[in-house]
Design a protein around this motif. Structure first.
Motif, PDB file in Angstrom:
ATOM      1  N   THR A  30       0.932  -1.278  -0.114  1.00 33.23           N
ATOM      2  CA  THR A  30      -0.079  -0.103  -0.096  1.00 33.23           C
ATOM      3  C   THR A  30       1.023   1.398  -0.188  1.00 33.23           C
ATOM      4  OG1 THR A  30      -1.849  -1.119   1.265  1.00 33.23           O
ATOM      5  CG2 THR A  30      -1.701   1.230   1.155  1.00 33.23           C
ATOM      6  N   LEU A  31       0.891   1.985  -1.089  1.00 34.76           N
ATOM      7  CA  LEU A  31       1.557   3.401  -1.062  1.00 34.76           C
ATOM      8  C   LEU A  31       1.048   4.394  -0.862  1.00 34.76           C
ATOM      9  CD1 LEU A  31       2.659   2.532  -4.800  1.00 34.76           C
ATOM     10  CD2 LEU A  31       3.877   2.145  -2.783  1.00 34.76           C
ATOM     11  N   TYR A  32      -0.278   4.457  -0.718  1.00 34.38           N
ATOM     12  CA  TYR A  32      -1.151   5.756  -0.443  1.00 34.38           C
ATOM     13  C   TYR A  32      -2.700   5.363   0.172  1.00 34.38           C
ATOM     14  CZ  TYR A  32      -3.982   9.964  -0.598  1.00 34.38           C
ATOM     15  OH  TYR A  32      -4.785  10.975  -0.194  1.00 34.38           O
ATOM     16  N   LEU A  61     -11.892   3.796  -3.720  1.00 31.69           N
ATOM     17  CA  LEU A  61     -11.640   3.280  -5.047  1.00 31.69           C
ATOM     18  C   LEU A  61     -10.240   2.396  -4.579  1.00 31.69           C
ATOM     19  CD1 LEU A  61     -11.880   2.733  -8.001  1.00 31.69           C
ATOM     20  CD2 LEU A  61     -10.560   4.798  -8.158  1.00 31.69           C
ATOM     21  N   ASP A  62     -10.092   1.379  -4.970  1.00 30.83           N
ATOM     22  CA  ASP A  62      -8.754   0.520  -4.745  1.00 30.83           C
ATOM     23  C   ASP A  62      -8.028   0.748  -6.197  1.00 30.83           C
ATOM     24  OD1 ASP A  62      -8.661   0.204  -2.228  1.00 30.83           O
ATOM     25  OD2 ASP A  62      -9.524  -1.762  -2.461  1.00 30.83           O
ATOM     26  N   ILE A  63      -6.761   1.158  -6.323  1.00 28.24           N
ATOM     27  CA  ILE A  63      -6.163   0.970  -7.654  1.00 28.24           C
ATOM     28  C   ILE A  63      -4.906   0.023  -7.130  1.00 28.24           C
ATOM     29  CG2 ILE A  63      -4.516   2.404  -8.883  1.00 28.24           C
ATOM     30  CD1 ILE A  63      -6.219   4.727  -8.257  1.00 28.24           C
ATOM     31  N   VAL A  64      -4.572  -1.172  -8.100  1.00 28.13           N
ATOM     32  CA  VAL A  64      -3.536  -1.835  -7.865  1.00 28.13           C
ATOM     33  C   VAL A  64      -2.682  -1.986  -9.204  1.00 28.13           C
ATOM     34  CG1 VAL A  64      -2.917  -4.153  -7.346  1.00 28.13           C
ATOM     35  CG2 VAL A  64      -5.169  -3.208  -6.227  1.00 28.13           C
ATOM     36  N   LEU A 104       0.034  10.689  -8.419  1.00 25.49           N
ATOM     37  CA  LEU A 104      -1.519  10.424  -8.480  1.00 25.49           C
ATOM     38  C   LEU A 104      -2.208  10.779  -7.232  1.00 25.49           C
ATOM     39  CD1 LEU A 104      -3.292   8.801 -10.397  1.00 25.49           C
ATOM     40  CD2 LEU A 104      -2.714   6.807  -9.244  1.00 25.49           C
ATOM     41  N   PRO A 105      -1.822  10.723  -6.043  1.00 28.52           N
ATOM     42  CA  PRO A 105      -2.563  11.035  -4.819  1.00 28.52           C
ATOM     43  C   PRO A 105      -2.807  12.601  -4.819  1.00 28.52           C
ATOM     44  CG  PRO A 105      -0.884   9.670  -4.065  1.00 28.52           C
ATOM     45  CD  PRO A 105      -0.767  10.069  -5.685  1.00 28.52           C
ATOM     46  N   ARG A 130      -7.332   4.326  -2.452  1.00 31.17           N
ATOM     47  CA  ARG A 130      -6.263   3.683  -1.750  1.00 31.17           C
ATOM     48  C   ARG A 130      -5.308   2.891  -3.056  1.00 31.17           C
ATOM     49  NH1 ARG A 130      -7.804  -0.947   2.175  1.00 31.17           N
ATOM     50  NH2 ARG A 130      -8.998  -1.252   0.533  1.00 31.17           N
ATOM     51  N   ILE A 131      -4.002   3.241  -3.093  1.00 25.89           N
ATOM     52  CA  ILE A 131      -3.140   3.077  -4.017  1.00 25.89           C
ATOM     53  C   ILE A 131      -1.967   2.024  -3.732  1.00 25.89           C
ATOM     54  CG2 ILE A 131      -1.486   4.108  -5.840  1.00 25.89           C
ATOM     55  CD1 ILE A 131      -2.944   6.770  -5.490  1.00 25.89           C
TER      56      ILE A 131
END
Length: 106
Positions: free
Chosen positions: A13-15, A25-28, A53-54, A63-64
């Protein structure tokens, strides 16, 4: 190809949004062959998934994450690998993502 650093494998998890805000939203991001979960998304000192991106209003509540796998299973198909092939990687990604979502009660 050099060995893949263990620290780049799995889900990272980066952000995440500020505490108390559930992610909308989850971005993977999943790297390609020859990449890894960190350097693929980095240019110099900037990792665009966590640094840029954030900053976009559209992604503030997201959540990235990034997911790393051992791509040598594809680039060296007859070498011994510890993690297997596509289906194993997909299962690991889904399991890790499910665990992460349960932690945040999403």
């Amino acid at each position: 190809m050099e060995d893949i650093p263990v620290s780049t494998l799995g889900l990272h998890t980066l952000y995440r949004p500020n505490k108390g805000i559930k992610p909308a939203l989850d971005i993977v991001a999943v790297h390609g062959l020859g990449g890894d979960s960190i350097s693929t998304w980095t240019d110099g000192d900037v990792m665009w998934l966590s640094d840029l991106l954030p900053q976009s209003p559209d992604y503030k509540k997201s959540r990235i994450m990034t997911f790393g796998y051992d791509a040598t299973a594809f680039t060296k198909p007859f070498s011994k690998t510890t993690t297997g092939r596509t289906f194993t990687f997909a299962e690991a990604l889904l399991s890790d993502l499910s665990d992460e979502r349960e932690l945040d009660d999403v």
